[in-house]
Structure formats: C-alpha cells, structure tokens
Design a protein around this motif. Sequence first.
Motif, mmCIF file in Angstrom:
data_model
loop_
_atom_site.group_PDB
_atom_site.id
_atom_site.type_symbol
_atom_site.label_atom_id
_atom_site.label_comp_id
_atom_site.label_asym_id
_atom_site.label_seq_id
_atom_site.Cartn_x
_atom_site.Cartn_y
_atom_site.Cartn_z
ATOM 1 N N PHE A 1 54.319 -33.176 -56.791
ATOM 2 C CA PHE A 1 54.186 -31.729 -56.944
ATOM 3 C C PHE A 1 53.475 -31.168 -55.712
ATOM 4 C CE2 PHE A 1 54.125 -33.356 -61.328
ATOM 5 C CZ PHE A 1 55.203 -32.665 -61.852
ATOM 6 N N SER A 2 54.118 -30.262 -55.017
ATOM 7 C CA SER A 2 53.492 -29.645 -53.846
ATOM 8 C C SER A 2 52.300 -28.800 -54.304
ATOM 9 C CB SER A 2 54.498 -28.769 -53.110
ATOM 10 O OG SER A 2 54.843 -27.655 -53.918
ATOM 11 N N LEU A 3 51.491 -28.380 -53.347
ATOM 12 C CA LEU A 3 50.315 -27.579 -53.698
ATOM 13 C C LEU A 3 50.711 -26.267 -54.366
ATOM 14 C CD1 LEU A 3 48.074 -28.179 -50.562
ATOM 15 C CD2 LEU A 3 47.863 -29.197 -52.830
ATOM 16 N N ARG A 4 51.839 -25.700 -53.934
ATOM 17 C CA ARG A 4 52.302 -24.460 -54.563
ATOM 18 C C ARG A 4 52.689 -24.712 -56.017
ATOM 19 N NH1 ARG A 4 57.324 -22.209 -55.263
ATOM 20 N NH2 ARG A 4 58.305 -23.842 -54.024
ATOM 21 N N ARG A 5 53.402 -25.812 -56.266
ATOM 22 C CA ARG A 5 53.786 -26.137 -57.650
ATOM 23 C C ARG A 5 52.565 -26.509 -58.492
ATOM 24 N NH1 ARG A 5 59.007 -25.298 -58.356
ATOM 25 N NH2 ARG A 5 60.397 -25.905 -56.689
ATOM 26 N N GLN A 6 51.585 -27.173 -57.862
ATOM 27 C CA GLN A 6 50.354 -27.476 -58.592
ATOM 28 C C GLN A 6 49.648 -26.194 -59.009
ATOM 29 O OE1 GLN A 6 47.725 -30.367 -56.762
ATOM 30 N NE2 GLN A 6 49.474 -31.442 -55.864
ATOM 31 N N ALA A 7 49.658 -25.194 -58.132
ATOM 32 C CA ALA A 7 49.041 -23.915 -58.479
ATOM 33 C C ALA A 7 49.792 -23.256 -59.634
ATOM 34 C CB ALA A 7 49.017 -23.002 -57.256
ATOM 35 N N GLU A 8 51.114 -23.340 -59.590
ATOM 36 C CA GLU A 8 51.913 -22.796 -60.698
ATOM 37 C C GLU A 8 51.588 -23.507 -62.015
ATOM 38 O OE1 GLU A 8 56.064 -23.036 -59.926
ATOM 39 O OE2 GLU A 8 56.070 -21.301 -58.582
ATOM 40 N N LEU A 9 51.497 -24.835 -61.966
ATOM 41 C CA LEU A 9 51.171 -25.602 -63.170
ATOM 42 C C LEU A 9 49.789 -25.234 -63.698
ATOM 43 C CD1 LEU A 9 52.516 -29.171 -62.352
ATOM 44 C CD2 LEU A 9 53.291 -27.671 -64.175
ATOM 45 N N ARG A 10 48.838 -25.087 -62.786
ATOM 46 C CA ARG A 10 47.469 -24.739 -63.194
ATOM 47 C C ARG A 10 47.456 -23.360 -63.877
ATOM 48 N NH1 ARG A 10 43.431 -27.516 -61.709
ATOM 49 N NH2 ARG A 10 44.429 -28.274 -59.830
ATOM 50 N N LYS A 11 48.187 -22.397 -63.304
ATOM 51 C CA LYS A 11 48.257 -21.054 -63.900
ATOM 52 C C LYS A 11 48.937 -21.105 -65.266
ATOM 53 C CE LYS A 11 48.526 -18.858 -59.420
ATOM 54 N NZ LYS A 11 49.443 -18.259 -58.431
ATOM 55 N N ALA A 12 50.002 -21.896 -65.348
ATOM 56 C CA ALA A 12 50.705 -22.015 -66.627
ATOM 57 C C ALA A 12 49.793 -22.642 -67.676
ATOM 58 C CB ALA A 12 51.973 -22.838 -66.449
ATOM 59 N N CYS A 13 48.998 -23.635 -67.261
ATOM 60 C CA CYS A 13 48.057 -24.262 -68.194
ATOM 61 C C CYS A 13 47.053 -23.240 -68.706
ATOM 62 C CB CYS A 13 47.318 -25.405 -67.512
ATOM 63 S SG CYS A 13 48.299 -26.884 -67.259
ATOM 64 N N LEU A 14 46.524 -22.442 -67.804
ATOM 65 C CA LEU A 14 45.524 -21.457 -68.211
ATOM 66 C C LEU A 14 46.122 -20.406 -69.148
ATOM 67 C CD1 LEU A 14 43.644 -20.957 -64.828
ATOM 68 C CD2 LEU A 14 42.883 -22.229 -66.834
ATOM 69 N N LEU A 15 47.344 -19.992 -68.881
ATOM 70 C CA LEU A 15 47.955 -18.954 -69.717
ATOM 71 C C LEU A 15 48.434 -19.485 -71.059
ATOM 72 C CD1 LEU A 15 49.914 -16.897 -67.053
ATOM 73 C CD2 LEU A 15 47.834 -16.255 -68.252
ATOM 74 N N THR A 16 48.788 -20.757 -71.134
ATOM 75 C CA THR A 16 49.253 -21.320 -72.409
ATOM 76 C C THR A 16 48.138 -22.000 -73.191
ATOM 77 O OG1 THR A 16 49.924 -23.354 -71.295
ATOM 78 C CG2 THR A 16 51.601 -21.654 -71.581
ATOM 79 N N GLY A 17 46.950 -22.117 -72.597
ATOM 80 C CA GLY A 17 45.822 -22.712 -73.306
ATOM 81 C C GLY A 17 45.770 -24.220 -73.236
ATOM 82 N N VAL A 18 46.486 -24.834 -72.305
ATOM 83 C CA VAL A 18 46.481 -26.292 -72.142
ATOM 84 C C VAL A 18 45.444 -26.648 -71.076
ATOM 85 C CG1 VAL A 18 47.882 -28.283 -71.449
ATOM 86 C CG2 VAL A 18 48.905 -26.420 -72.754
ATOM 87 N N ASP A 19 44.689 -27.714 -71.314
ATOM 88 C CA ASP A 19 43.710 -28.166 -70.334
ATOM 89 C C ASP A 19 44.433 -28.868 -69.190
ATOM 90 O OD1 ASP A 19 41.285 -28.791 -69.145
ATOM 91 O OD2 ASP A 19 41.128 -30.697 -70.227
ATOM 92 N N PRO A 20 44.218 -28.432 -67.919
ATOM 93 C CA PRO A 20 44.917 -29.079 -66.796
ATOM 94 C C PRO A 20 44.598 -30.569 -66.673
ATOM 95 C CG PRO A 20 43.930 -27.012 -66.083
ATOM 96 C CD PRO A 20 43.442 -27.266 -67.468
ATOM 97 N N ALA A 21 43.405 -30.994 -67.049
ATOM 98 C CA ALA A 21 43.064 -32.422 -66.964
ATOM 99 C C ALA A 21 43.859 -33.239 -67.971
ATOM 100 C CB ALA A 21 41.574 -32.606 -67.197
ATOM 101 N N SER A 22 44.338 -32.616 -69.045
ATOM 102 C CA SER A 22 45.086 -33.362 -70.061
ATOM 103 C C SER A 22 46.457 -33.803 -69.565
ATOM 104 C CB SER A 22 45.230 -32.525 -71.329
ATOM 105 O OG SER A 22 46.084 -31.419 -71.087
#
Length: 125
Positions: free
Chosen positions: A38-59
């Motif tokens: 996952f590129s840094l841009r995709r990692q940022a997208e995943l992190r934002k999606a985690c925050l908006l859906t309530g999923v912990d990024p470390a999980s």
Amino acid sequence: MATARQFSAAVLRHLEAKHPEDAFKATFVNGYWRGPRFSLRRQAELRKACLLTGVDPASIGMPEPPQTRAMQYKPPKGHKQQRLYAEKQAAIQKNLADMPEKIRKWKEASDLAKEKEKNRSSLPF
C-alpha cells in the motif's frame, strides 16, 4: 460544508482483512528493496476510512503514523546593509557623542599650523 466521504468497495474490503506488517513498509528481499503493498497515499486513505467507519487502524495491521518534527526557525538572511544597520547606527551615535572633543582638537591643530606659518621665514631657501 463537508460532504459525506464515500470509499470504494476495495478500500472497505481492505478494512475487513488483517494485513502483514510488510504490506505497509518497504522491505529488503534478496538484495533488492520491495515497495510496500500500500503506497503512502493509499495508507492515508485506509487510515481515514478506519476513522470514519470506527475501525481501529492497528487492528488491520497499520503502523502508527510517523511523528512529524517541529519546524526549526531560522531568521531570514536579509541584505548586508540591513544586517549591519544597527551596528552602523551605534557607531554614528558614538561619533556624534565624541564630536565636541574632535572639534576642539581640530581647532587646536589649526592654531598650531597658523603659528608655524607665522614663524616661517619668507626666504625660499
């Protein structure tokens, strides 16, 4: 006004799976560097999606975001005349304070020159 963010099905699918650590970091394999899955841009997208859906990024195996360093302040260089302005003004003020003494010495020196001129003979040799 902010609108609701919609993520693609692929991003949401990645939120459901657990990913290995090397999916988010570059790895050195057989003498070559392999980029992250996952590129840094995709990692940022995943992190934002985690925050908006309530999923912990470390999980899902995402590492903590890197800490940004504070900016160091460096004053602007400026032009030489601007840098030396205060020093020059201080020298001017010092010279102005010493001016009466300089004038007195100059007048004494000019009086001595007049006396010397008077005492000189008028003959050219």
